[in-house]
Design a protein around this motif. Structure first.
Motif, PDB file in Angstrom:
ATOM      1  N   ASP A 170     -41.538  78.531 -61.513  1.00  0.00           N
ATOM      2  CA  ASP A 170     -41.598  78.454 -60.051  1.00  0.00           C
ATOM      3  C   ASP A 170     -40.723  77.289 -59.622  1.00  0.00           C
ATOM      4  O   ASP A 170     -40.988  76.132 -59.966  1.00  0.00           O
ATOM      5  CB  ASP A 170     -43.034  78.230 -59.561  1.00  0.00           C
ATOM      6  N   PHE A 171     -39.646  77.603 -58.868  1.00  0.00           N
ATOM      7  CA  PHE A 171     -38.751  76.567 -58.362  1.00  0.00           C
ATOM      8  C   PHE A 171     -39.260  76.109 -56.992  1.00  0.00           C
ATOM      9  O   PHE A 171     -39.221  76.868 -56.022  1.00  0.00           O
ATOM     10  CB  PHE A 171     -37.328  77.114 -58.219  1.00  0.00           C
ATOM     11  N   VAL A 172     -39.746  74.872 -56.937  1.00  0.00           N
ATOM     12  CA  VAL A 172     -40.239  74.312 -55.674  1.00  0.00           C
ATOM     13  C   VAL A 172     -39.090  73.513 -55.064  1.00  0.00           C
ATOM     14  O   VAL A 172     -38.760  72.420 -55.538  1.00  0.00           O
ATOM     15  CB  VAL A 172     -41.474  73.431 -55.897  1.00  0.00           C
ATOM     16  N   LEU A 173     -38.473  74.066 -54.033  1.00  0.00           N
ATOM     17  CA  LEU A 173     -37.270  73.466 -53.458  1.00  0.00           C
ATOM     18  C   LEU A 173     -37.548  72.930 -52.052  1.00  0.00           C
ATOM     19  O   LEU A 173     -38.250  73.547 -51.263  1.00  0.00           O
ATOM     20  CB  LEU A 173     -36.146  74.503 -53.413  1.00  0.00           C
ATOM     21  N   GLY A 174     -36.960  71.768 -51.785  1.00  0.00           N
ATOM     22  CA  GLY A 174     -37.167  71.127 -50.492  1.00  0.00           C
ATOM     23  C   GLY A 174     -38.098  69.934 -50.562  1.00  0.00           C
ATOM     24  O   GLY A 174     -38.453  69.353 -49.539  1.00  0.00           O
ATOM     25  N   THR A 198     -39.845  82.581 -59.712  1.00  0.00           N
ATOM     26  CA  THR A 198     -40.166  82.704 -58.299  1.00  0.00           C
ATOM     27  C   THR A 198     -39.689  81.444 -57.600  1.00  0.00           C
ATOM     28  O   THR A 198     -39.406  80.440 -58.247  1.00  0.00           O
ATOM     29  CB  THR A 198     -41.683  82.916 -58.103  1.00  0.00           C
ATOM     30  N   VAL A 199     -39.557  81.492 -56.270  1.00  0.00           N
ATOM     31  CA  VAL A 199     -39.127  80.313 -55.535  1.00  0.00           C
ATOM     32  C   VAL A 199     -40.093  80.027 -54.399  1.00  0.00           C
ATOM     33  O   VAL A 199     -40.594  80.950 -53.741  1.00  0.00           O
ATOM     34  CB  VAL A 199     -37.683  80.458 -55.000  1.00  0.00           C
ATOM     35  N   ALA A 200     -40.377  78.744 -54.207  1.00  0.00           N
ATOM     36  CA  ALA A 200     -41.184  78.274 -53.085  1.00  0.00           C
ATOM     37  C   ALA A 200     -40.323  77.330 -52.258  1.00  0.00           C
ATOM     38  O   ALA A 200     -40.034  76.207 -52.691  1.00  0.00           O
ATOM     39  CB  ALA A 200     -42.431  77.552 -53.591  1.00  0.00           C
ATOM     40  N   GLY A 201     -39.898  77.771 -51.097  1.00  0.00           N
ATOM     41  CA  GLY A 201     -39.159  76.910 -50.187  1.00  0.00           C
ATOM     42  C   GLY A 201     -40.136  76.169 -49.292  1.00  0.00           C
ATOM     43  O   GLY A 201     -41.023  76.779 -48.694  1.00  0.00           O
ATOM     44  N   ILE A 202     -39.994  74.868 -49.201  1.00  0.00           N
ATOM     45  CA  ILE A 202     -40.959  74.054 -48.464  1.00  0.00           C
ATOM     46  C   ILE A 202     -40.557  73.940 -46.995  1.00  0.00           C
ATOM     47  O   ILE A 202     -39.378  73.747 -46.660  1.00  0.00           O
ATOM     48  CB  ILE A 202     -41.074  72.658 -49.100  1.00  0.00           C
ATOM     49  N   GLY A 203     -41.555  74.065 -46.121  1.00  0.00           N
ATOM     50  CA  GLY A 203     -41.337  73.925 -44.686  1.00  0.00           C
ATOM     51  C   GLY A 203     -40.380  74.976 -44.145  1.00  0.00           C
ATOM     52  O   GLY A 203     -40.523  76.164 -44.414  1.00  0.00           O
ATOM     53  N   ARG A 204     -39.373  74.526 -43.389  1.00  0.00           N
ATOM     54  CA  ARG A 204     -38.448  75.445 -42.737  1.00  0.00           C
ATOM     55  C   ARG A 204     -37.596  76.236 -43.731  1.00  0.00           C
ATOM     56  O   ARG A 204     -36.933  77.196 -43.359  1.00  0.00           O
ATOM     57  CB  ARG A 204     -37.531  74.675 -41.779  1.00  0.00           C
ATOM     58  N   HIS A 205     -37.632  75.833 -45.005  1.00  0.00           N
ATOM     59  CA  HIS A 205     -36.846  76.528 -46.028  1.00  0.00           C
ATOM     60  C   HIS A 205     -37.558  77.750 -46.597  1.00  0.00           C
ATOM     61  O   HIS A 205     -36.972  78.478 -47.400  1.00  0.00           O
ATOM     62  CB  HIS A 205     -36.526  75.564 -47.172  1.00  0.00           C
ATOM     63  N   GLU A 206     -38.817  77.958 -46.207  1.00  0.00           N
ATOM     64  CA  GLU A 206     -39.618  78.999 -46.849  1.00  0.00           C
ATOM     65  C   GLU A 206     -38.968  80.383 -46.774  1.00  0.00           C
ATOM     66  O   GLU A 206     -38.748  81.041 -47.796  1.00  0.00           O
ATOM     67  CB  GLU A 206     -41.015  79.052 -46.222  1.00  0.00           C
ATOM     68  N   PHE A 207     -38.646  80.846 -45.582  1.00  0.00           N
ATOM     69  CA  PHE A 207     -38.134  82.207 -45.445  1.00  0.00           C
ATOM     70  C   PHE A 207     -36.665  82.350 -45.851  1.00  0.00           C
ATOM     71  O   PHE A 207     -36.305  83.362 -46.461  1.00  0.00           O
ATOM     72  CB  PHE A 207     -38.392  82.733 -44.034  1.00  0.00           C
ATOM     73  N   PRO A 208     -35.785  81.374 -45.580  1.00  0.00           N
ATOM     74  CA  PRO A 208     -34.428  81.498 -46.122  1.00  0.00           C
ATOM     75  C   PRO A 208     -34.405  81.589 -47.643  1.00  0.00           C
ATOM     76  O   PRO A 208     -33.674  82.405 -48.216  1.00  0.00           O
ATOM     77  CB  PRO A 208     -33.726  80.225 -45.624  1.00  0.00           C
ATOM     78  N   MET A 209     -35.198  80.770 -48.327  1.00  0.00           N
ATOM     79  CA  MET A 209     -35.255  80.833 -49.789  1.00  0.00           C
ATOM     80  C   MET A 209     -35.855  82.156 -50.255  1.00  0.00           C
ATOM     81  O   MET A 209     -35.420  82.736 -51.261  1.00  0.00           O
ATOM     82  CB  MET A 209     -36.069  79.666 -50.343  1.00  0.00           C
TER      83      MET A 209
END
Length: 272
Positions: A170-174, A198-209
């Motif tokens: 799980d790539f936690v990015l942001g 899988t990827v978890a984009g934090i905050g405003r990055h969630e849906f773009p990621m």
């Protein structure tokens, strides 16, 4: 392309009702939010638990109560307890939910800055011990990585026998590493052949990621742990609403959504 596994991180350890009143604390609230995500299309519930006042806890009895409530509402869902817990917890505290025999649990592969003066500590011995115990208890780790170096640690510990392959990342990015298409591609190209991610984009990055991951053939994590907004300045009503948006994006991009049993097949899990 594989069907899309959606993980819902329904409450985390840090976000509070002050951030969004729908953040769950009680056993009933956690069951409600898990059910909303499951019905929307999530096959994995990434689980932290709280006391009724919102205090994060790793107490295995609290985990059991919450897991029982989730399975009562969502009998076939995959529950993935966090062994991250909250900043400042001991290794022994953090490992408690693995005693309950979950199919998966998280395994953080490095120390990272977590805002202000907070440091989320994972020493080399911590990582090895967590990995060894998960192998003994038959729990598949989701390898949590916040930067590229943590992938390298995971590969090293897998070669030493502390993590079974094929690994799931799980790539936690942001948080510590930027959330960008360039960085996600770099992470994906750095993991061993045959791994899933899988990827978890934090905050405003969630849906773009999420959109980038869907197009690349990876999997997606969303939920209140990572982001409490459905649009800029608009609070999400539930975890289910966040999952529904991912499902819509996936549909537009031609990805089908995996059921829990299909997710088990992709991840190599045996249903408990």
């Amino acid at each position: 392309m594989e069907k899309l596994i959606i993980t819902a991180a329904i409450c985390g350890a840090e976000v509070t009702k002050e951030n969004n009143p729908a953040v769950p604390y009680t056993v009933e609230e956690i069951g409600r939010e898990a059910e909303s995500a499951y019905k929307a299309g999530a096959s994995i519930i990434h689980l932290h638990v709280r006391e009724d006042d919102g205090t994060p806890t790793q107490d295995k009895n609290r985990f059991k109560a919450c897991m029982d409530e989730i399975l009562r509402r969502c009998p076939d869902v995959i529950i993935q307890p966090s062994t991250g817990g909250a900043v400042g917890m001991t290794d022994e505290e953090r490992l408690q939910p693995t005693e309950l025999g979950p199919e998966m649990a998280t395994l953080d592969c490095g120390t990272c800055n977590f805002g202000g003066d907070e440091i989320f500590v994972n020493t080399e011995n911590t990582i090895k011990n967590f990995g060894r115990l998960m192998i003994e208890r038959g729990v598949k780790p989701e390898v949590e990585v916040f930067d590229k170096g943590m992938i390298d640690y995971a590969i090293k510990y897998a070669k030493q026998g502390f993590i079974k392959e094929p690994m799931h990342f799980d790539f936690v990015l942001g948080v510590q590493m930027a959330a960008s298409a360039r960085d996600l591609v770099f992470m994906v190209e750095s993991i061993p052949q045959g791994s899933t991610w899988t990827v978890a984009g934090i905050g405003r990055h969630e849906f773009p990621m999420a959109a980038i991951a869907i197009a690349m053939g990876g999997h997606v994590r969303v939920g209140f742990e990572d982001n409490v907004f459905i649009d800029k300045g608009v609070l999400a009503k539930s975890n289910g609403e966040l999952v529904e948006r991912v499902v819509r994006i996936a549909k537009e991009l031609g990805r089908e959504i995996a059921t829990p049993d299909e997710a088990r097949e992709i991840l190599g899990l045996n249903k408990r």
